[in-house]
Design a protein around this motif. Structure first.
Motif, PDB file in Angstrom:
ATOM      1  N   UNK A   1      36.129  36.010  50.933  1.00 46.54           N
ATOM      2  CA  UNK A   1      36.519  35.239  52.118  1.00 46.54           C
ATOM      3  C   UNK A   1      35.487  34.202  52.521  1.00 46.54           C
ATOM      4  N   UNK A   2      34.208  34.515  52.334  1.00 42.82           N
ATOM      5  CA  UNK A   2      33.146  33.598  52.762  1.00 42.82           C
ATOM      6  C   UNK A   2      32.882  32.484  51.750  1.00 42.82           C
ATOM      7  N   UNK A   3      33.680  32.427  50.691  1.00 37.51           N
ATOM      8  CA  UNK A   3      33.522  31.394  49.675  1.00 37.51           C
ATOM      9  C   UNK A   3      32.625  31.791  48.520  1.00 37.51           C
ATOM     10  N   UNK A   4      31.964  32.941  48.621  1.00 33.68           N
ATOM     11  CA  UNK A   4      31.107  33.386  47.523  1.00 33.68           C
ATOM     12  C   UNK A   4      31.957  33.941  46.386  1.00 33.68           C
ATOM     13  N   UNK A   5      31.306  34.092  45.255  1.00 34.07           N
ATOM     14  CA  UNK A   5      31.976  34.631  44.077  1.00 34.07           C
ATOM     15  C   UNK A   5      31.166  35.799  43.545  1.00 34.07           C
ATOM     16  N   UNK A   6      31.815  36.664  42.772  1.00 42.50           N
ATOM     17  CA  UNK A   6      31.122  37.834  42.228  1.00 42.50           C
ATOM     18  C   UNK A   6      31.639  38.139  40.828  1.00 42.50           C
ATOM     19  N   UNK A   7      30.843  38.873  40.096  1.00 41.89           N
ATOM     20  CA  UNK A   7      31.231  39.335  38.767  1.00 41.89           C
ATOM     21  C   UNK A   7      32.113  40.573  38.903  1.00 41.89           C
ATOM     22  N   UNK A   8      32.912  40.814  37.862  1.00 41.81           N
ATOM     23  CA  UNK A   8      33.776  41.990  37.849  1.00 41.81           C
ATOM     24  C   UNK A   8      33.639  42.712  36.521  1.00 41.81           C
ATOM     25  N   UNK A   9      33.820  44.012  36.571  1.00 45.14           N
ATOM     26  CA  UNK A   9      33.886  44.814  35.358  1.00 45.14           C
ATOM     27  C   UNK A   9      35.344  44.852  34.935  1.00 45.14           C
ATOM     28  N   UNK A  10      35.600  44.535  33.662  1.00 43.74           N
ATOM     29  CA  UNK A  10      36.940  44.584  33.088  1.00 43.74           C
ATOM     30  C   UNK A  10      37.111  45.922  32.396  1.00 43.74           C
ATOM     31  N   UNK A  11      38.201  46.613  32.725  1.00 46.52           N
ATOM     32  CA  UNK A  11      38.572  47.870  32.096  1.00 46.52           C
ATOM     33  C   UNK A  11      39.912  47.684  31.419  1.00 46.52           C
ATOM     34  N   UNK A  12      40.124  48.363  30.297  1.00 48.17           N
ATOM     35  CA  UNK A  12      41.392  48.295  29.609  1.00 48.17           C
ATOM     36  C   UNK A  12      41.826  49.658  29.104  1.00 48.17           C
ATOM     37  N   UNK A  13      43.121  49.791  28.942  1.00 50.59           N
ATOM     38  CA  UNK A  13      43.729  50.980  28.353  1.00 50.59           C
ATOM     39  C   UNK A  13      44.760  50.468  27.363  1.00 50.59           C
ATOM     40  N   UNK A  14      44.637  50.859  26.119  1.00 49.55           N
ATOM     41  CA  UNK A  14      45.533  50.353  25.080  1.00 49.55           C
ATOM     42  C   UNK A  14      46.486  51.441  24.621  1.00 49.55           C
ATOM     43  N   UNK A  15      47.590  50.995  24.039  1.00 43.83           N
ATOM     44  CA  UNK A  15      48.643  51.909  23.619  1.00 43.83           C
ATOM     45  C   UNK A  15      48.203  52.792  22.459  1.00 43.83           C
ATOM     46  N   UNK A  16      47.354  52.299  21.597  1.00 46.94           N
ATOM     47  CA  UNK A  16      47.028  53.076  20.374  1.00 46.94           C
ATOM     48  C   UNK A  16      45.988  54.138  20.627  1.00 46.94           C
TER      49      UNK A  16
END
Length: 185
Positions: A170-185
């Motif tokens: 909301x304050x205009x700042x940005x942040x990093x994110x952790x990406x998580x995944x779940x695959x079908x195999x």
């Protein structure tokens, strides 16, 4: 790759897990959603929430945003109930347009935390998506949101890396994110 939703009525689709019922958000959820979205933790991490969050905001979410997402077949939000009480929200987004497959999101009501509801709902909804042809399901958490990262791991997701400066606040700042995944195999 979009999900195969042939024959699925997204307006009424329900997912059940061992303890939970994931159902379409309805009028009975407006007041508990309003209460849950007052929580400073939810306000901190859910930056798209209006602040302050009002009952009208919750009603617009339930009757407008959630209903339109289901109707357009692009988003599938669920109210998560345990014993008939709202304990969380969980949903799939970008059902037909996501390059990485659908994106999963969740939050837990403050009165229902530390009971495993978010992880159970996320795992159940991810299994639902994979059963409907998603090659993978992914989610993002702020690098500082260790509770959400723990939920992702308990739900069976694998940490895939850090996406730099992808979250905006909301304050205009940005942040990093952790990406998580779940695959079908």
């Amino acid at each position: 790759m979009p999900l195969d939703l042939t024959g699925v009525d997204l307006a009424t689709e329900t997912v059940r897990t061992a303890r939970l019922v994931l159902c379409a958000p309805a009028e009975r959820h407006v007041d508990p959603i309003t209460r849950a979205c007052q929580d400073p933790g939810n306000q901190r991490w859910l930056t798209s929430l209006p602040s302050p969050y009002t009952r009208d905001d919750a009603a617009e979410f339930v009757h407008g945003i959630a209903a339109r997402g289901r109707e357009s077949r692009t988003d599938l939000p669920f109210a998560v109930e345990a014993g008939g009480e709202l304990v969380a929200m969980c949903g799939l987004h970008s059902l037909t347009t996501g390059r990485l497959g659908p994106e999963l999101g969740y939050w837990t009501a403050p009165w229902a935390r530390r009971r495993g509801y978010a992880a159970e709902a996320a795992a159940g909804l991810a299994r639902w998506a994979l059963a409907h042809g998603a090659p993978r399901v992914h989610l993002y958490t702020d690098v500082a949101n260790t509770a959400s990262q723990a939920v992702a791991r308990r739900a069976g997701f694998t940490e895939e890396g850090v996406v730099r400066s992808c979250l905006h606040y909301r304050d205009g700042s940005r942040a990093d994110a952790v990406l998580f995944g779940l695959v079908a195999s």
